[in-house]
Design an enzyme around this catalytic site. Structure first.
Site, short mmCIF file in Angstrom:
data_model
loop_
_atom_site.label_atom_id
_atom_site.label_comp_id
_atom_site.label_asym_id
_atom_site.label_seq_id
_atom_site.Cartn_x
_atom_site.Cartn_y
_atom_site.Cartn_z
N THR A 108 25.63 41.51 34.17
CA THR A 108 26.99 41.71 34.46
C THR A 108 27.32 42.99 35.32
O THR A 108 26.10 43.51 35.52
CB THR A 108 28.14 41.98 33.23
OG1 THR A 108 27.42 43.37 32.52
CG2 THR A 108 28.24 41.17 32.40
N LYS B 164 29.24 46.85 33.82
CA LYS B 164 28.86 47.91 32.56
C LYS B 164 28.15 49.15 33.25
O LYS B 164 28.90 49.84 33.95
CB LYS B 164 28.02 47.29 31.59
CG LYS B 164 28.89 45.98 31.05
CD LYS B 164 28.06 45.20 30.00
CE LYS B 164 28.93 44.04 29.47
NZ LYS B 164 28.29 43.15 28.53
N ARG C 295 34.41 43.68 37.24
CA ARG C 295 33.84 42.41 36.34
C ARG C 295 33.36 41.21 36.96
O ARG C 295 33.81 40.94 37.95
CB ARG C 295 35.06 42.12 35.41
CG ARG C 295 35.99 43.07 34.60
CD ARG C 295 36.77 42.44 33.56
NE ARG C 295 36.13 42.33 32.37
CZ ARG C 295 35.84 43.27 31.65
NH1 ARG C 295 36.30 44.51 32.03
NH2 ARG C 295 35.01 43.04 30.68
N TYR D 10 39.50 29.97 49.65
CA TYR D 10 38.36 28.96 48.97
C TYR D 10 37.02 29.01 49.73
O TYR D 10 37.29 28.82 50.85
CB TYR D 10 38.99 27.61 48.68
CG TYR D 10 39.18 27.47 47.18
CD1 TYR D 10 38.43 27.04 46.38
CD2 TYR D 10 40.70 27.42 46.63
CE1 TYR D 10 38.54 26.76 45.06
CE2 TYR D 10 40.77 27.26 45.31
CZ TYR D 10 39.93 27.04 44.66
OH TYR D 10 39.82 26.65 43.29
N ASP E 212 18.59 39.38 30.22
CA ASP E 212 20.08 39.51 30.45
C ASP E 212 20.27 41.00 30.18
O ASP E 212 20.23 41.54 29.14
CB ASP E 212 20.69 38.71 29.02
CG ASP E 212 22.24 39.21 29.42
OD1 ASP E 212 22.57 40.03 30.03
OD2 ASP E 212 22.88 38.47 28.38
N GLU F 274 33.98 27.18 48.08
CA GLU F 274 32.87 26.50 47.43
C GLU F 274 31.75 26.38 48.34
O GLU F 274 31.86 25.80 49.37
CB GLU F 274 33.64 25.14 46.97
CG GLU F 274 34.49 25.39 45.67
CD GLU F 274 35.15 23.90 45.41
OE1 GLU F 274 34.81 22.92 45.79
OE2 GLU F 274 35.73 23.97 44.43
C1 LIG Z 1 28.59 41.85 28.01
C2 LIG Z 1 27.47 41.04 27.76
C3 LIG Z 1 27.51 39.87 28.48
C4 LIG Z 1 28.88 38.97 28.80
O1 LIG Z 1 29.53 39.57 29.61
P1 LIG Z 1 30.99 38.89 29.90
O2 LIG Z 1 31.10 39.29 31.32
O3 LIG Z 1 32.00 39.51 28.99
O4 LIG Z 1 31.24 37.47 29.64
C5 LIG Z 1 26.42 38.92 28.31
N1 LIG Z 1 25.29 39.37 27.85
C6 LIG Z 1 25.11 40.63 27.35
C7 LIG Z 1 23.81 41.19 27.00
C8 LIG Z 1 26.10 41.47 27.42
O5 LIG Z 1 25.92 42.67 26.94
#
Ligand SMILES: *Cc1c(COP(=O)(O)O)cnc(C)c1O
Length: 419
Positions: free
Chosen positions: A230, A233, A239, A58, A204, A60
């Site tokens: 993220t 990807k 993840r 933990y 994003d 935090e």
């Molecule tokens: C995949 C994605 C997310 C979300 O990610 P999670 O890890 O599934 O919550 C947010 N924004 C965009 C543009 C994405 O493609």
């Protein structure tokens, strides 16, 4: 391309049901053509960090300021993750604790807007993410979301229209970066639009982060106010997510993540993020990112040659949208299911101005990151396009689909990854 061993000996002894399902899933990943553009295959080093003892801890708080004792080595891990991410993207400040992409976006909204304030994001059905203001999502429920769309003719962003909409709605945040947009994003133009209306400039880059990190796509981090991504990807990590921002917003954003939204960070994931950032800092990652785009283009060209309509006429990044309804008279759902029976995995997706529903839309979304990780190049994309076109043509013939699946497995065995 290295072969990665899976070390699951204790699991096999302890829990054969979970072990069997994991092995079956590994075999599915290895035996099929994985085209879901939000997925990737992580290295053994990333897997090992994920399955390691920081999961017990933990912590935090942030490095040097924890609410629990015993965080000496967790601080080392988190600091390495932060420093590597800063270097990779040229960021002033990085928070590596967001548990995933959605909570990362939530944290930025939480930091920069009051409930009920206005922000602008791209419509889900034209390529935006749920968290970009969809009415069923927290983002659409808690904030006033003005959604922008694409140009009907080009199926691309229309920056003049976005600017006009921004002048009228005066949003607190303008969000760029998408989930299903195959073309280059003009981030500089977004910065100008934000400046002209005094909006917080946010991107994003969940999908294209791996490309941005090495300049294969323009990297907005150095001149945007905040950028979320993220890590799982195109960035090819575990993840999770990170938030990068200008120093002046650092304290607000850190506070929004913890204690605003989350409790303890997942320290094993932080370790795996650090490992993945280290991998992305190696020169070979640029070759990888360049090959992702070359492969997506090659796949797009081959599919177009076979008479499939590619939304916007092609791709500049790792993904493309195929209008299967117009090209083949089958829905996205039928296409996804036929391809799955042939060992080819993609997802059904709306196309811009889709007249069908998101549940059973006109298109499918396909991407090249996983195939590129497996070492496939442009010539293999021709073969992949053959498999796809054949499976779509034989979509109602189970025997034919099963026979394509055999061919797919044979083809994939030439590009091993996990043993
Ligand atoms: C995949 C994605 C997310 C979300 O990610 P999670 O890890 O599934 O919550 C947010 N924004 C965009 C543009 C994405 O493609």
């Amino acid at each position: 391309m290295a072969d990665y061993e899976m070390h699951l000996d204790s699991l096999k002894q302890r829990d054969s049901k979970i072990f069997d399902a994991i092995i079956a899933e590994k075999n599915r990943q290895m035996d099929g053509i994985e085209l879901i553009p939000s997925e990737n295959l992580v290295s053994q080093a990333v897997l090992e960090a994920l399955g390691s003892v920081p999961t017990n801890k933990y912590s935090e708080g942030y490095p040097g300021k924890r609410y629990y004792g015993g965080n000496e080595f967790i601080d080392v891990i988190e600091t390495l993750a932060i420093d590597r991410a800063k270097k990779l993207f040229g960021a002033d400040h990085v928070n590596v604790q967001p548990l995933s992409g959605s909570p990362a976006n939530m944290a930025v909204y939480f930091a920069m807007m009051e409930l009920g304030e206005t922000f602008m994001g791209l419509k889900l059905t034209e390529g935006g993410h749920l968290t970009h203001g969809h009415p069923v999502n927290f983002s659409g429920r808690n904030y006033k979301c003005v959604q922008y769309g694409l140009d009907r003719e080009t199926e691309m962003l229309d920056y003049d229209a976005i600017e006009k909409q921004a002048r009228v709605s005066k949003p607190k945040i303008i969000l760029s970066g998408y989930t299903a947009y195959p073309r280059t994003i003009d981030f500089k133009r977004f910065r100008e639009i934000c400046d002209s209306v005094g909006a917080f400039c946010m991107a994003d880059i969940a999908h294209i982060a791996g490309l941005c990190a090495v300049g294969v796509h323009e990297n907005p981090v150095p001149y945007f106010d905040a950028v979320t991504t993220t890590t799982h990807k195109t960035l090819r990590g575990p993840r999770g997510a990170i938030i990068m921002c200008k120093q002046e917003f650092a304290e607000k954003i850190d506070k929004a993540v913890f204690p605003g939204l989350q409790g303890g960070p997942h320290d094993n994931t932080t370790a795996a993020k650090a490992v993945a950032f280290g991998e992305a800092l190696e020169p070979s990652f640029k070759d990888y990112a360049e090959q992702i785009v070359k492969n997506a283009r090659a796949l797009s060209d081959s599919l177009a040659e076979k008479g499939l309509r590619i939304v916007s006429g092609g791709t500049d990044n790792h993904l493309l949208l195929v209008d299967v309804f117009k090209s083949k008279g089958i829905t996205g759902m039928e296409a996804e299911s036929a391809l799955e029976k042939a060992g080819i995995y993609c997802n059904k997706n709306t196309i811009p101005f889709d007249e069908r529903s998101p549940w059973n839309p006109s298109g499918i979304r396909i991407g090249s990151p996983v195939m590129t990780t497996r070492g496939m190049k442009e010539s293999e994309m021709k073969q992949v396009a053959e498999f796809i076109a054949k499976a779509l043509d034989k979509h109602d013939n189970e025997t034919e689909l099963a026979s394509i699946k055999k061919g797919v497995k044979e083809f994939c065995s030439g590009f091993p990854f996990y043993k």
